[in-house]
Each structure stands twice: as C-alpha cells, then as structure tokens.
Design an enzyme around this catalytic site. Structure first.
Site, PDB file in Angstrom:
ATOM      1  N   CYS A 128      -0.126   1.741  -2.592  1.00  0.00           N
ATOM      2  CA  CYS A 128       0.968   1.488  -3.254  1.00  0.00           C
ATOM      3  C   CYS A 128       2.030   2.561  -3.098  1.00  0.00           C
ATOM      4  O   CYS A 128       3.090   2.711  -3.939  1.00  0.00           O
ATOM      5  CB  CYS A 128       0.656   1.331  -4.756  1.00  0.00           C
ATOM      6  SG  CYS A 128      -0.672   0.164  -4.970  1.00  0.00           S
ATOM      7  N   HIS A 187       4.082  -4.963 -10.283  1.00  0.00           N
ATOM      8  CA  HIS A 187       3.586  -3.979  -9.494  1.00  0.00           C
ATOM      9  C   HIS A 187       3.891  -4.449  -8.048  1.00  0.00           C
ATOM     10  O   HIS A 187       2.930  -5.387  -7.627  1.00  0.00           O
ATOM     11  CB  HIS A 187       2.392  -3.373  -9.710  1.00  0.00           C
ATOM     12  CG  HIS A 187       1.804  -2.132  -8.908  1.00  0.00           C
ATOM     13  ND1 HIS A 187       2.825  -1.693  -8.052  1.00  0.00           N
ATOM     14  CD2 HIS A 187       0.653  -1.497  -8.756  1.00  0.00           C
ATOM     15  CE1 HIS A 187       2.339  -0.500  -7.359  1.00  0.00           C
ATOM     16  NE2 HIS A 187       1.064  -0.395  -7.915  1.00  0.00           N
ATOM     17  N   LYS A 205       8.347  -1.415 -13.799  1.00  0.00           N
ATOM     18  CA  LYS A 205       7.301  -2.573 -13.410  1.00  0.00           C
ATOM     19  C   LYS A 205       7.232  -3.643 -14.633  1.00  0.00           C
ATOM     20  O   LYS A 205       6.626  -4.416 -14.355  1.00  0.00           O
ATOM     21  CB  LYS A 205       5.968  -1.636 -13.351  1.00  0.00           C
ATOM     22  CG  LYS A 205       5.971  -1.010 -11.940  1.00  0.00           C
ATOM     23  CD  LYS A 205       4.770  -0.671 -11.620  1.00  0.00           C
ATOM     24  CE  LYS A 205       4.594   0.018 -10.238  1.00  0.00           C
ATOM     25  NZ  LYS A 205       4.892   1.430 -10.012  1.00  0.00           N
ATOM     26  N   GLU A 249      -0.155  10.154 -15.592  1.00  0.00           N
ATOM     27  CA  GLU A 249       1.288  10.114 -15.193  1.00  0.00           C
ATOM     28  C   GLU A 249       2.106  11.010 -16.092  1.00  0.00           C
ATOM     29  O   GLU A 249       2.736  12.002 -15.885  1.00  0.00           O
ATOM     30  CB  GLU A 249       1.745   8.953 -14.467  1.00  0.00           C
ATOM     31  CG  GLU A 249       3.349   9.472 -13.977  1.00  0.00           C
ATOM     32  CD  GLU A 249       3.935   7.996 -13.270  1.00  0.00           C
ATOM     33  OE1 GLU A 249       3.499   6.900 -13.596  1.00  0.00           O
ATOM     34  OE2 GLU A 249       4.816   8.395 -12.540  1.00  0.00           O
ATOM     35  N   HIS A 288       6.044   5.830 -11.781  1.00  0.00           N
ATOM     36  CA  HIS A 288       4.983   5.017 -10.943  1.00  0.00           C
ATOM     37  C   HIS A 288       4.427   3.759 -12.198  1.00  0.00           C
ATOM     38  O   HIS A 288       3.948   2.839 -11.729  1.00  0.00           O
ATOM     39  CB  HIS A 288       3.952   5.452 -10.397  1.00  0.00           C
ATOM     40  CG  HIS A 288       2.942   4.566  -9.539  1.00  0.00           C
ATOM     41  ND1 HIS A 288       3.368   3.614  -8.546  1.00  0.00           N
ATOM     42  CD2 HIS A 288       1.817   4.287  -9.869  1.00  0.00           C
ATOM     43  CE1 HIS A 288       2.195   3.226  -8.303  1.00  0.00           C
ATOM     44  NE2 HIS A 288       1.343   3.494  -8.979  1.00  0.00           N
ATOM     45  N   PHE A 293      -3.933   3.715  -4.441  1.00  0.00           N
ATOM     46  CA  PHE A 293      -5.647   3.858  -4.310  1.00  0.00           C
ATOM     47  C   PHE A 293      -5.614   4.675  -3.047  1.00  0.00           C
ATOM     48  O   PHE A 293      -5.078   4.715  -2.211  1.00  0.00           O
ATOM     49  CB  PHE A 293      -5.972   2.403  -4.007  1.00  0.00           C
ATOM     50  CG  PHE A 293      -6.199   1.571  -5.241  1.00  0.00           C
ATOM     51  CD1 PHE A 293      -6.018   1.842  -6.482  1.00  0.00           C
ATOM     52  CD2 PHE A 293      -6.659   0.484  -5.052  1.00  0.00           C
ATOM     53  CE1 PHE A 293      -6.048   1.320  -7.560  1.00  0.00           C
ATOM     54  CE2 PHE A 293      -6.949  -0.558  -6.149  1.00  0.00           C
ATOM     55  CZ  PHE A 293      -6.457  -0.196  -7.293  1.00  0.00           C
TER      56      PHE A 293
HETATM   57  C1  LIG Z   1      -2.225   9.488  -7.061  1.00  0.00           C
HETATM   58  O1  LIG Z   1      -2.497   7.971  -7.263  1.00  0.00           O
HETATM   59  C2  LIG Z   1      -3.525   6.999  -7.513  1.00  0.00           C
HETATM   60  C3  LIG Z   1      -3.493   5.715  -8.087  1.00  0.00           C
HETATM   61  O2  LIG Z   1      -3.086   6.089  -9.404  1.00  0.00           O
HETATM   62  C4  LIG Z   1      -4.943   7.582  -7.774  1.00  0.00           C
HETATM   63  O3  LIG Z   1      -6.003   7.300  -7.146  1.00  0.00           O
HETATM   64  C5  LIG Z   1      -4.828   9.042  -7.631  1.00  0.00           C
HETATM   65  O4  LIG Z   1      -5.653   9.879  -8.249  1.00  0.00           O
HETATM   66  C6  LIG Z   1      -3.376   9.655  -8.268  1.00  0.00           C
HETATM   67  N1  LIG Z   1      -3.123  10.967  -8.767  1.00  0.00           N
HETATM   68  C7  LIG Z   1      -2.683  11.164  -9.810  1.00  0.00           C
HETATM   69  C8  LIG Z   1      -1.959  10.059 -10.766  1.00  0.00           C
HETATM   70  O5  LIG Z   1      -2.703  12.484 -10.414  1.00  0.00           O
END
Ligand SMILES: *[C@@H]1O[C@H](CO)[C@@H](O)[C@H](O)[C@H]1NC(C)=O
Ligand SMILES: *[C@@H]1O[C@H](CO)[C@@H](O)[C@H](O)[C@H]1NC(C)=O
Ligand SMILES: *[C@@H]1O[C@H](CO)[C@@H](O)[C@H](O)[C@H]1NC(C)=O
Ligand SMILES: *[C@@H]1O[C@H](CO)[C@@H](O)[C@H](O)[C@H]1NC(C)=O
Length: 434
Positions: A182, A360, A355, A334, A323, A421
């Site tokens: 993504c 998404h 979104k 986030e 996001h 992911f």
């Molecule tokens: C970066 O984005 C992905 C999906 O939410 C996640 O796997 C990863 O750990 C994220 N880090 C964040 C949101 O701190």
C-alpha cells in the site's frame, strides 16, 4: 546530508477513482462528501468461484464501468487503442488512462525525440492482476498447456503498466515500477522525484494503479482480519477512518498518475504548475507482517524525514492527508505518530483521510491521495473524513479530523502518508511554489 538543488514540481494530474474518471469528477465529488463505496453482493461470481456474497466483507469502492466518461464511468474504448483490452490487465488499463490524462494536462503529449529521451516512468501496483492469475490457474487445471494464453505473463507483470506507457509515448528515460504493497503509489512518486533531482530525467510520469476487487483478495484480506465486515447492508458507512465504530478497511480500485517536472524546465515551457514536491521520507519499522507498532515509530520517522528533505518544520504544514484506512490499530498508531511529529502545533494542524470516500486503493492509494493533497493545497480546501461521527473513547483523537464536511484553509504545505504491509512507510511533502 546533501540534497540536490534541482526542484521538482507537479504539472499534470490524472485519476481513475470510485468517485469518477478524471480530476474534475473525482475532486468535486470528494469535496461534496460523496462516497464511492457500494455493495458487492450482487456482482456475479467469476469462473464459478464462490462469490462476494459468501465472504465476511461484501463492500468495495468500485470504479463505475457503465456509461463512459460523461456518466463518471470507465469505458476502455475511450482511453485505449484497439486490441489493448486483450493485451492489458485492468490495472494496466486504469494506469494508462490516468497517465494519458496527466500527460495531456501537463501539455507533454507532443514531445520531440530529445524530450522523450529525458522523460521516464515510475508506475507500480501492489497486487496486479489477481483476476488473470486465478482464471489462468483454473483453466490450466482443467485444460493444461493447450489453453494457456500467450498474454498470461505480459498481463500479470507488475511493471507492464509502465512498459505499455513508454511504448505508447516513446519515453526512454527511467522505466521503473515499485511494488511495495500500500506504499506503492507514494514510493513511485517519491522515487520519481529522486530521478529528476539526480538528473536521470527532466520529466517523470509517476503513480500507482490497482484493480483487484476479486473474491480471492477479499477472502485473503478477510482472513487477515483487515476488512470492514459490519456494514454489508450500509456500504456507504463502511469506511470510517478515526471513527469509534470503524472495523476495518474497504477495498478500492483505481489509479492516480502525476507528471513531475524539474522546476526550470516547467517554467521555460510556461506550463501550469500545481505544487512543488518538496519532501520524501521513507522508513521501515521492522516490527510485524501486518500490524504497526502501537506508538507509530515508523510512521513518525517517515514524516520527519519528509519534512527534513523539504526543509520545512511542523509549523509550516497545515494539513496531513492520513493513510488512516479505518482499521482499529492502524488509525491509532498513525494518530500517535502525527501527534508526536506535530507536538506543539496540534491547534494549527488538520488531518483527514479520504478513504471514507474512495476506500483503500492499495497500490494506488498513495498516488491518488497525493493528488488529493496537491488539490487541497492548490484550492485551499481540505477534503473531509466521511462517516466520522464519534471519535473513539481513548481520548487520543484530539486533532481536527475534518469530519464529514470539507473545510477551507490557506495551505502552504501538506503531508500525505502511506503505510504498507511488511512495515514499509513513506510520506510525501507538497507545497505551494514560492
Ligand atoms: C508502516 O505501515 C504498515 C501498515 O500499517 C505497518 O505494517 C508498519 O508497521 C507501519 N508503521 C507504522 C504505522 O508505524
Ligand atoms: C463503451 O463505449 C463503446 C464505444 O462508444 C460503446 O459501444 C459501448 O457500449 C460502451 N460500453 C459501456 C459499458 O458503456
Ligand atoms: C507538435 O510539435 C511540433 C514540433 O514542436 C509542432 O510543429 C506541432 O505543431 C505540434 N503539434 C501540436 C498538435 O501541438
Ligand atoms: C515504540 O515501540 C517500539 C516497538 O514496540 C519500541 O522498540 C520503541 O522503543 C518504541 N518507541 C518509543 C518512542 O516509545
């Protein structure tokens, strides 16, 4: 750290979204708080596979296929050449359509050989053509080699959207395709910026595309417990970022493509400039396959790095296009990250997630949301977060999330976040050209 002095601006935009075809349709409906999420229940099953109505999540943000452009629908005959539909998977078709719009918008559709040599493409997808893979597997199981299509491999390759585009327009600069789940769309635009800064190209056509609203995708994301399941009878309420009653994301499809251009190059041509792409930050949080760390460290790092490259501070940024996919954990992480990065500036910041309106779009999300962010800066309007009625009880959601209605605000700079992911995070920073 030394940064390049070549500045990068946005001179063209193209969109295929569940809200419409082209920037005009998608943006006006987004600002009017319309929603592109629909029920998938009645969509017929493909190749005899169990249909959408057998799955826990039965909603999706689908690009309308009926009626053609005038009616807000995608009709491939309006965008592609004869025979393309057989050569190109749907994600490639969306990408080509969005790219054509962006290139025309940038007035870069009639280029000389020399200009073509200095134009490149960065166009990726997260999943590609699940449809072709599933259908071909079934046909192979039944009829073996005899029925295998010579188009199978060219249709499923993720970089084929970029490939077809360069064939149509003759671009001979970098020809690249990211596939980072993504974060694909954001990485494509950010990497394209670097190609221009580094001198590999003067103009880059960049973005992401996705078209995998297929029972296999919904089944897979459902098993991963990622999707909204409680709103099958009220699809327009299913995607609700930051809302107390959110329960997962809604799968979407479409494409977003921008034309990026070196600043002096664009000025010499006298072409319209939407905004400057000033910053790009990347991080990996080395944590878990699908879940972010609760404190959102990776996300914070990406935003800080984008600001650093942009030479801006949190005080300069009025808006973050989050996001936020409407999952319980992801939105919390986030939000924490945003609050940490913007510590001391919570009152001057607004955050929204588009979104709620378009779902998404996976590999296309970062590109489509980059375009919404660019338009927010250009028009001084922040798109709303649909279905946000109650902030959750944690007491952590203390910012302005632009609930349900667009808000006007003079925006000099904005960030747009993308997380994928595998723990890959990116943030892009756009600003008005000074
Ligand atoms: C970066 O984005 C992905 C999906 O939410 C996640 O796997 C990863 O750990 C994220 N880090 C964040 C949101 O701190
Ligand atoms: C797409 O456009 C073609 C050519 O104008 C038309 O014949 C066809 O019916 C359209 N398809 C749909 C689904 O609207
Ligand atoms: C395309 O570019 C060529 C060379 O610059 C020019 O002569 C021609 O008029 C242009 N055509 C269009 C349709 O703009
Ligand atoms: C955030 O969480 C990660 C993983 O749980 C941990 O390694 C890191 O130290 C935490 N950072 C802060 C600032 O709390």
């Amino acid at each position: 750290m030394a940064f390049s002095t070549r500045r990068v601006v946005v001179t063209g935009l193209g969109l295929v979204t569940p809200l419409g075809i082209g920037v005009q349709q998608s943006w006006s409906r987004l600002i009017a708080a319309e929603c592109g999420v629909v029920s998938l229940k009645d969509i017929p099953t493909v190749n005899g596979l169990p249909g959408f109505d057998t799955l826990p999540s039965q909603v999706g943000a689908v690009v309308k296929r009926q009626g053609g452009y005038a009616a807000g629908g995608f009709n491939s005959t309006e965008w592609l050449d004869r025979g393309d539909e057989n050569r190109m998977a749907l994600f490639t078709q969306y990408a080509i359509a969005a790219a054509k719009m962006a290139i025309k918008d940038a007035e870069w559709d009639n280029t000389t050989e020399d200009q073509k040599e200095h134009t490149g493409v960065c166009l990726g997808s997260g999943i590609g053509s699940l449809d072709d893979m599933a259908a071909t597997t079934l046909s192979y199981a039944e009829s073996g080699y005899r029925k295998m299509s010579p188009m199978f491999v060219p249709k499923i390759l993720i970089n084929m959207a970029a490939g077809h585009l360069t064939m149509k327009f003759g671009y001979m600069g970098p020809n690249h395709a990211a596939s980072t789940a993504c974060t694909t769309g954001a990485h494509s635009i950010g990497d394209a910026m670097r190609f221009i800064q580094y001198g590999d190209a003067d103009v880059m056509v960049a973005g992401g595309s996705e078209a995998c609203i297929h029972p296999m995708a919904i089944a897979g994301f459902s098993k991963a417990k990622s999707l909204a399941t409680r709103y099958n009878d009220t699809p327009k309420e299913a995607s609700r970022p930051f809302d107390r009653d959110r329960d997962g994301f809604v799968i979407g499809e479409g494409a977003g493509v921008v034309v990026l251009e070196e600043y002096e190059h664009a000025r010499k041509r006298g072409v319209h400039i939407y905004a400057e792409l000033k910053g790009y930050g990347l991080s990996g949080d080395a944590h878990h396959m699908t879940a972010p760390p609760e404190n959102g460290t990776g996300a914070a790092m990406a935003m800080r790095r984008a600001l650093k490259v942009a030479r801006l501070t949190p005080a300069d940024v009025g808006y973050v296009n989050a996001h936020a996919t409407s999952t319980y954990q992801g939105d919390i992480a986030e939000n924490r990250a945003i609050k940490i990065v913007f510590d001391g500036y919570h009152d001057s910041l607004a955050v929204s997630s588009t979104k709620g309106a378009v779902g998404h779009l996976l590999g296309a999300a970062g590109a489509v949301e980059a375009i919404f962010t660019i338009l927010a800066i250009k028009n001084n309007i922040m798109p709303p977060t649909l279905n946000l009625h109650n902030l959750d009880d944690s007491g952590e959601f203390t910012l302005n999330y632009v609930p349900r209605k667009a808000q006007e605000k003079i925006l000099n700079a904005a960030l747009t976040n993308s997380f994928g992911f595998g723990g890959t995070n990116a943030s892009l920073c756009f600003a008005k050209v000074q």
